[in-house]
Design a protein around this motif. Sequence first.
Motif, mmCIF file in Angstrom:
data_model
loop_
_atom_site.group_PDB
_atom_site.id
_atom_site.type_symbol
_atom_site.label_atom_id
_atom_site.label_comp_id
_atom_site.label_asym_id
_atom_site.label_seq_id
_atom_site.Cartn_x
_atom_site.Cartn_y
_atom_site.Cartn_z
ATOM 1 N N ASP A 101 4.348 14.374 -18.279
ATOM 2 C CA ASP A 101 5.776 14.054 -18.201
ATOM 3 C C ASP A 101 6.099 13.086 -17.065
ATOM 4 O O ASP A 101 7.237 12.622 -16.940
ATOM 5 C CB ASP A 101 6.597 15.346 -18.036
ATOM 6 N N ALA A 102 5.100 12.769 -16.241
ATOM 7 C CA ALA A 102 5.334 11.865 -15.105
ATOM 8 C C ALA A 102 5.125 10.406 -15.529
ATOM 9 O O ALA A 102 4.301 10.109 -16.402
ATOM 10 C CB ALA A 102 4.395 12.217 -13.959
ATOM 11 N N LEU A 103 5.881 9.518 -14.900
ATOM 12 C CA LEU A 103 5.753 8.077 -15.162
ATOM 13 C C LEU A 103 4.354 7.611 -14.758
ATOM 14 O O LEU A 103 3.940 7.795 -13.608
ATOM 15 C CB LEU A 103 6.812 7.308 -14.357
ATOM 16 N N THR A 104 3.643 7.010 -15.711
ATOM 17 C CA THR A 104 2.237 6.651 -15.484
ATOM 18 C C THR A 104 2.021 5.143 -15.613
ATOM 19 O O THR A 104 2.320 4.548 -16.642
ATOM 20 C CB THR A 104 1.337 7.410 -16.482
ATOM 21 N N ILE A 105 1.489 4.572 -14.535
ATOM 22 C CA ILE A 105 1.211 3.128 -14.471
ATOM 23 C C ILE A 105 -0.296 2.924 -14.582
ATOM 24 O O ILE A 105 -1.071 3.621 -13.923
ATOM 25 C CB ILE A 105 1.696 2.536 -13.125
ATOM 26 N N VAL A 106 -0.695 1.966 -15.393
ATOM 27 C CA VAL A 106 -2.120 1.618 -15.501
ATOM 28 C C VAL A 106 -2.323 0.142 -15.207
ATOM 29 O O VAL A 106 -1.569 -0.711 -15.686
ATOM 30 C CB VAL A 106 -2.674 1.966 -16.911
ATOM 31 N N TRP A 107 -3.341 -0.154 -14.399
ATOM 32 C CA TRP A 107 -3.844 -1.527 -14.226
ATOM 33 C C TRP A 107 -5.283 -1.503 -14.734
ATOM 34 O O TRP A 107 -6.130 -0.795 -14.175
ATOM 35 C CB TRP A 107 -3.825 -1.954 -12.751
ATOM 36 N N ALA A 108 -5.575 -2.250 -15.816
ATOM 37 C CA ALA A 108 -6.943 -2.244 -16.362
ATOM 38 C C ALA A 108 -7.209 -3.536 -17.120
ATOM 39 O O ALA A 108 -6.452 -3.916 -17.997
ATOM 40 C CB ALA A 108 -7.130 -1.052 -17.290
ATOM 41 N N ARG A 109 -8.294 -4.197 -16.768
ATOM 42 C CA ARG A 109 -8.709 -5.434 -17.443
ATOM 43 C C ARG A 109 -10.023 -5.889 -16.798
ATOM 44 O O ARG A 109 -10.543 -5.219 -15.921
ATOM 45 C CB ARG A 109 -7.648 -6.536 -17.321
ATOM 46 N N ARG A 110 -10.539 -7.044 -17.243
ATOM 47 C CA ARG A 110 -11.719 -7.611 -16.571
ATOM 48 C C ARG A 110 -11.373 -7.759 -15.098
ATOM 49 O O ARG A 110 -10.288 -8.213 -14.742
ATOM 50 C CB ARG A 110 -12.061 -8.975 -17.173
ATOM 51 N N PHE A 111 -12.295 -7.403 -14.237
ATOM 52 C CA PHE A 111 -11.985 -7.306 -12.815
ATOM 53 C C PHE A 111 -12.369 -8.599 -12.104
ATOM 54 O O PHE A 111 -13.544 -8.905 -11.939
ATOM 55 C CB PHE A 111 -12.769 -6.129 -12.220
ATOM 56 N N ALA A 112 -11.369 -9.377 -11.722
ATOM 57 C CA ALA A 112 -11.616 -10.609 -10.967
ATOM 58 C C ALA A 112 -10.564 -10.696 -9.868
ATOM 59 O O ALA A 112 -9.446 -10.198 -10.029
ATOM 60 C CB ALA A 112 -11.512 -11.818 -11.894
ATOM 61 N N ALA A 113 -10.917 -11.328 -8.754
ATOM 62 C CA ALA A 113 -10.034 -11.331 -7.572
ATOM 63 C C ALA A 113 -8.635 -11.869 -7.887
ATOM 64 O O ALA A 113 -7.632 -11.320 -7.425
ATOM 65 C CB ALA A 113 -10.686 -12.125 -6.448
ATOM 66 N N TYR A 114 -8.541 -12.957 -8.706
ATOM 67 C CA TYR A 114 -7.230 -13.580 -8.955
ATOM 68 C C TYR A 114 -6.298 -12.677 -9.774
ATOM 69 O O TYR A 114 -5.092 -12.892 -9.825
ATOM 70 C CB TYR A 114 -7.395 -14.953 -9.636
ATOM 71 N N LYS A 115 -6.866 -11.634 -10.401
ATOM 72 C CA LYS A 115 -6.030 -10.703 -11.185
ATOM 73 C C LYS A 115 -5.353 -9.654 -10.286
ATOM 74 O O LYS A 115 -4.481 -8.928 -10.733
ATOM 75 C CB LYS A 115 -6.864 -10.040 -12.283
ATOM 76 N N ARG A 116 -5.791 -9.548 -9.047
ATOM 77 C CA ARG A 116 -5.126 -8.783 -7.983
ATOM 78 C C ARG A 116 -4.832 -7.323 -8.346
ATOM 79 O O ARG A 116 -3.692 -6.874 -8.323
ATOM 80 C CB ARG A 116 -3.836 -9.490 -7.544
ATOM 81 N N ALA A 117 -5.894 -6.592 -8.626
ATOM 82 C CA ALA A 117 -5.750 -5.161 -8.940
ATOM 83 C C ALA A 117 -5.114 -4.385 -7.792
ATOM 84 O O ALA A 117 -4.491 -3.349 -8.006
ATOM 85 C CB ALA A 117 -7.119 -4.569 -9.252
ATOM 86 N N ASP A 118 -5.299 -4.893 -6.572
ATOM 87 C CA ASP A 118 -4.813 -4.172 -5.383
ATOM 88 C C ASP A 118 -3.455 -4.662 -4.881
ATOM 89 O O ASP A 118 -3.019 -4.270 -3.796
ATOM 90 C CB ASP A 118 -5.850 -4.268 -4.265
ATOM 91 N N LEU A 119 -2.764 -5.495 -5.649
ATOM 92 C CA LEU A 119 -1.480 -6.043 -5.174
ATOM 93 C C LEU A 119 -0.478 -4.929 -4.871
ATOM 94 O O LEU A 119 0.238 -4.963 -3.864
ATOM 95 C CB LEU A 119 -0.892 -7.015 -6.203
ATOM 96 N N ILE A 120 -0.445 -3.912 -5.708
ATOM 97 C CA ILE A 120 0.510 -2.812 -5.546
ATOM 98 C C ILE A 120 0.236 -1.993 -4.262
ATOM 99 O O ILE A 120 1.110 -1.290 -3.766
ATOM 100 C CB ILE A 120 0.483 -1.895 -6.800
ATOM 101 N N LEU A 121 -0.987 -2.130 -3.727
ATOM 102 C CA LEU A 121 -1.367 -1.375 -2.516
ATOM 103 C C LEU A 121 -1.120 -2.161 -1.229
ATOM 104 O O LEU A 121 -1.391 -1.665 -0.140
ATOM 105 C CB LEU A 121 -2.861 -1.013 -2.568
#
Length: 548
Positions: free
Chosen positions: A343-363
Amino acid sequence: MAFTFKAPAPAAKYKTAAAYFSMEFALDQSLKIYSGGLGFLAGSHMRSAYELKQNLIGIGLLWTYGYYDQVRNPDQSMKAEFLHKQYSFLEDTGLIFPITIHDAEVHVKALYLAPETFGTAPMFFLTTDIAENDYLSRTITHHLYDPDTAARVAQSMVLGIGGGKLLDVLGRQTDIYHLNEGHGLPLAFYLYEKHGRDLAEVQKRLVFTTHTPELAGNEEHPMQLLQDMSFFCGVPEEEIRRVARVENNSLNYTLTALRFARKANAVSKVHGEVANEMWGHYAGICPIISITNAQNGTYWRDPQLAAANKAKDDTALLARKREMKKAFFKIVADQTGTLLDPDALTIVWARRFAAYKRADLILRDFERFKKLVSDDSRPVQVIWAGKPYPKDQGAIDIFNSIIKHTQDLKRCAVLTGYELGLSAEMKKGSDLWLNTPRYPREASGTSGMTAAMNASVSVSIADGWIPEFAKDGENCFLINHADVTLPDGEKDNLEADTLLTVLETKVVPMYYDQPKQFLKVVKAAMKDVEPEFESGRMAKEYYEQLYK
């Protein structure tokens, strides 16, 4: 018994015989011959070609060890494992033929994937890992995107020259040869030699899709190396320099493909502008049009969810979404020991992992992020997954740092093994699909399309396909990008701030205080993504705009 290839009868409007060359294809979870988005796109294309009865066949390579298996070290950080793969569903055609690599004969074997196996166009996969070759030749098709330069060049030759020769061995009349990215470039030289070294004859037949504006994706190698490796199919270097208009001592795959093709396409409207800016000033290139990437709905969308949406049954839609979240959270718990709330709002970041895609931007503002995921009154859960290139230490470090930074946060998890199966579960099990590339470096990016098909709303930088789809606050939530001329660090700070503000002030309040409004956004995304971003449209446009 000798193998004879008989293609299914095509629909009248798709009679033009085309062959599609790609280094990777994501066709089924069991067939591990892909790394990420390029393969997902090629897989969806093959499925839609099958559904539309197009006269198309796919040609790829059979990678003995696939890309790699992503597992964990004892400290939970990422580890790459290389396991030998075997497939009972690929038919041994018995076809083995030689090509020349580095002035030596290398034997290539073709395996066949029948259309009914996975609902794709007929497909052939080439391997050099056979008894007829010496050890070094056998290793050419061991690893997708081998880190060794000479091996990578040899892989391109097996795809391009081997694929071109296979079509001749099969006796298939091919009207159009379609290169998906520059990897199969040697095909251009194979055709050049085959058609009496007449560039115009090659250009009649060759089309090209350019993908990434990233430098790493636009391969370039010294002319001397390519000549030594027999890359040019016996055409003298001086002639190659003349027809390919080589101005220095290295050959760029993308630029050369643009000179040997009669037409090329970029993979979104934004990318069309970027590609024309990148390559348009070079002499002798073909026109670059835009055909936006798309994904196959039959494969990706959840049937029950789609039926509830079609029936306008909101209760059934919400119930099915909650079921899908619960199923996904079992995978999360199994992998990480983290129990999440459906029931909680769930965010996913998932794709090919490359620096320019910035998986850690939210952190980037970690204290603010911590506050977001620690609020018990309005809980927010965040999950990451993705496979970095196994030799890209920078991207691996980002992956591992996300694990390290979030391991004490009970509503965060980082998953390994991001392939077709996990990708589907993540789209079905998320409420928000986070997309944070550094603008304008995402050529298309298609994961948000399949997320939308499964009632997951994009929170995204307006890059790639997103500007063609987005109605901010109505079918997605946009993160305004900063001035592109600013230094990267400054851009990242500004965009991380914007992202958190969008979540704190728009998305979280809407999800918890205005659930009907949030559902409206979900349904608008499901409605707007199809048919515009379903790959039937893309496959049709290839025939109408690129092949004719």
